[in-house]
Design an enzyme around this catalytic site. Structure first.
Site, short mmCIF file in Angstrom:
data_model
loop_
_atom_site.label_atom_id
_atom_site.label_comp_id
_atom_site.label_asym_id
_atom_site.label_seq_id
_atom_site.Cartn_x
_atom_site.Cartn_y
_atom_site.Cartn_z
CB THR A 158 -0.98 -0.02 1.19
OG1 THR A 158 -0.27 -0.30 2.39
CG2 THR A 158 -2.06 -1.07 0.99
CE LYS A 184 0.79 -3.46 3.22
NZ LYS A 184 -0.01 -2.63 4.21
CB THR A 195 -1.59 -2.07 8.19
OG1 THR A 195 -2.23 -2.43 6.98
CG2 THR A 195 -0.49 -1.16 7.90
CD GLU A 285 2.33 5.06 6.46
OE1 GLU A 285 1.56 4.43 5.74
OE2 GLU A 285 1.97 5.64 7.51
CG ASN A 408 -0.43 7.92 8.09
OD1 ASN A 408 -1.07 6.94 7.78
ND2 ASN A 408 0.86 7.89 8.34
CB SER A 413 -7.53 12.39 -0.68
OG SER A 413 -6.17 12.47 -0.33
#
Length: 413
Positions: A158, A184, A195, A285, A408, A413
């Site tokens: 992702t 992942k 996740t 991230e 995040n 969007s």
């Protein structure tokens, strides 16, 4: 995957060998992303033994429920993974989506739905239109091939910036077996997994109960010792499959996890799990730095881990690392709030090889320049000695940067 690859990414990727007994294919179903693969099918032509560990979240996704139900059968013939939608908090529609996917996969490979396993990752709360990929599973089964690990890793990402793959070999009673794994994960990563999806396959012949015991023990010091942002996802899934193909080479079936013949295999599996887990942290991230936090001298190993995670999950510690600030006061704060036994006046803290605090105060020989030099490194070791017992633990985390907030802030969007 996001455009800019993490600076902490591996400099090279291993050549992933084909592994006997498993075939894979990917497809672009347009679940969320345009122009990229987002569905993975793994096929076991002969029944494979299966083990799994899942999120401890009290709000698990529909695929996690589905897998837990099927795990008791101990046999896998197919795995379907999609990215772009987590199929979590989707109520009756979520269950219907897993039922449709399970039925479609079973028809595609010719097995029962109880031998199908599912995983989904992506946005929470959006209904998953499983019809988008249910119809292509038959064609994917026809195209599935063994030499496909890198492509499989790419299909399940992702916000990851690189695919995560690892491979190991080991001997079981003189027979060489292979273990391949993909994972992942980049955000919402915390102990009890995150996740985080990971699929590990071996050609060893190991019974499902033994496989489950190996996996349950292996996850503690690896996937359950990493944290990006302290958030535990709805969808964590780590599965281990044994195709049994090594029996063709004369490997005798292993029935019990405590079989001494499993010693080298256990080491190789744990090493692979750690490799994948650290690749996940290194792709946190917005991450620019990796932090290894070791706590010694705690009341127990469990207490040491709680303290280490308190440090690793502190936004103040993580932002100090991002700013290359040797702010050991924040480490003291995180130790103090952990809830575990600690004595301020026995505490010692090191950044790299630089002792910054000892006996409850700043080290007399403390050098800001030396400590700052450590903080400029990509990989930063932090050690805290509690001075009370023999409990130890190590956890891994990354820094917390402006990019994390940006990723995040507009994820949906």
């Amino acid at each position: 995957m996001s455009a800019a690859v993490s600076p902490l990414a591996p400099k090279s990727y291993p050549a992933m060998p084909a592994l006997r007994g498993v075939r894979m294919a990917t497809a672009a179903a347009g679940i969320k992303y345009k122009g990229r693969t987002d569905v993975l099918l793994m096929v076991f032509d002969q029944p494979a033994a299966v083990a799994g560990v899942f999120t401890k979240s009290k709000c698990p996704s529909a695929p996690v429920d589905f897998c837990r139900t099927n795990l008791s059968g101990g046999i896998a013939r197919a795995v379907v993974v999609n990215s772009g939608n987590a199929n979590a908090f989707t109520g009756v529609k979520g269950r219907a989506a897993t039922e449709l996917t399970g039925k479609s996969a079973a028809e595609a490979v010719g097995c029962s739905t109880s031998e199908v396993f599912l995983a989904s990752t992506g946005v929470i709360g959006e209904p998953l239109d499983a019809t988008k990929f249910a119809g292509v599973l038959g064609q994917m089964n026809k195209e599935a091939t063994g030499d496909f690990w890198q492509d499989a890793a790419k299909a399940i990402v992702t916000t990851d910036t690189y695919p995560k793959v690892s491979t190991r070999t080991a001997q079981i009673d003189g027979v060489t077996v292979t273990i391949n794994g993909i994972a992942k994960g980049a955000g919402m990563i915390a102990p009890d997994m995150a996740t985080m999806l990971s699929f590990v396959v071996t050609d060893a012949d190991i019974a499902a109960p033994a496989l489950q015991a190996l996996l349950a023990a292996g996850v503690g010091p690896t996937f359950n010792s990493v944290t990006v942002d302290s958030d535990t996802s709805t969808s964590d899934t780590l599965m281990l499959f044994a195709t049994g193909a090594a029996r063709e080479d004369g490997q005798a079936r292993i029935e019990h996890a405590d079989d001494p013949k499993l010693s080298a295999f256990r080491d190789a599996l744990n090493d692979l799990l750690k490799d994948l887990a650290l690749q996940v942290v290194r792709d946190g991230e917005g991450a620019r730095k990796m932090v290894e936090i070791t706590v010694t001298g705690a009341e127990s190993d469990a207490a040491a881990k709680t303290i280490a995670l308190s440090i690793a999950n502190s936004p103040l510690v993580k932002t100090a690392v991002a700013g290359e600030d040797a702010n050991w006061g924040r480490v003291v704060m995180a130790v103090g709030k952990s809830g575990e036994l600690a004595d301020r006046d026995r505490l010692a803290i090191w950044f790299g090889g630089v002792r910054v605090a000892v006996n409850g105060e700043r080290d007399a020989d403390y050098s800001e320049a030396d400590a700052s030099a450590v903080m400029k490194q990509q990989d930063i070791p932090v050690r805290v000695d509690i001075g009370l017992g023999s409990g130890t633990a190590t956890v891994w985390t990354c820094d917390l940067t402006k990019e994390y907030v940006e990723i995040n802030g507009d994820y949906r969007s």
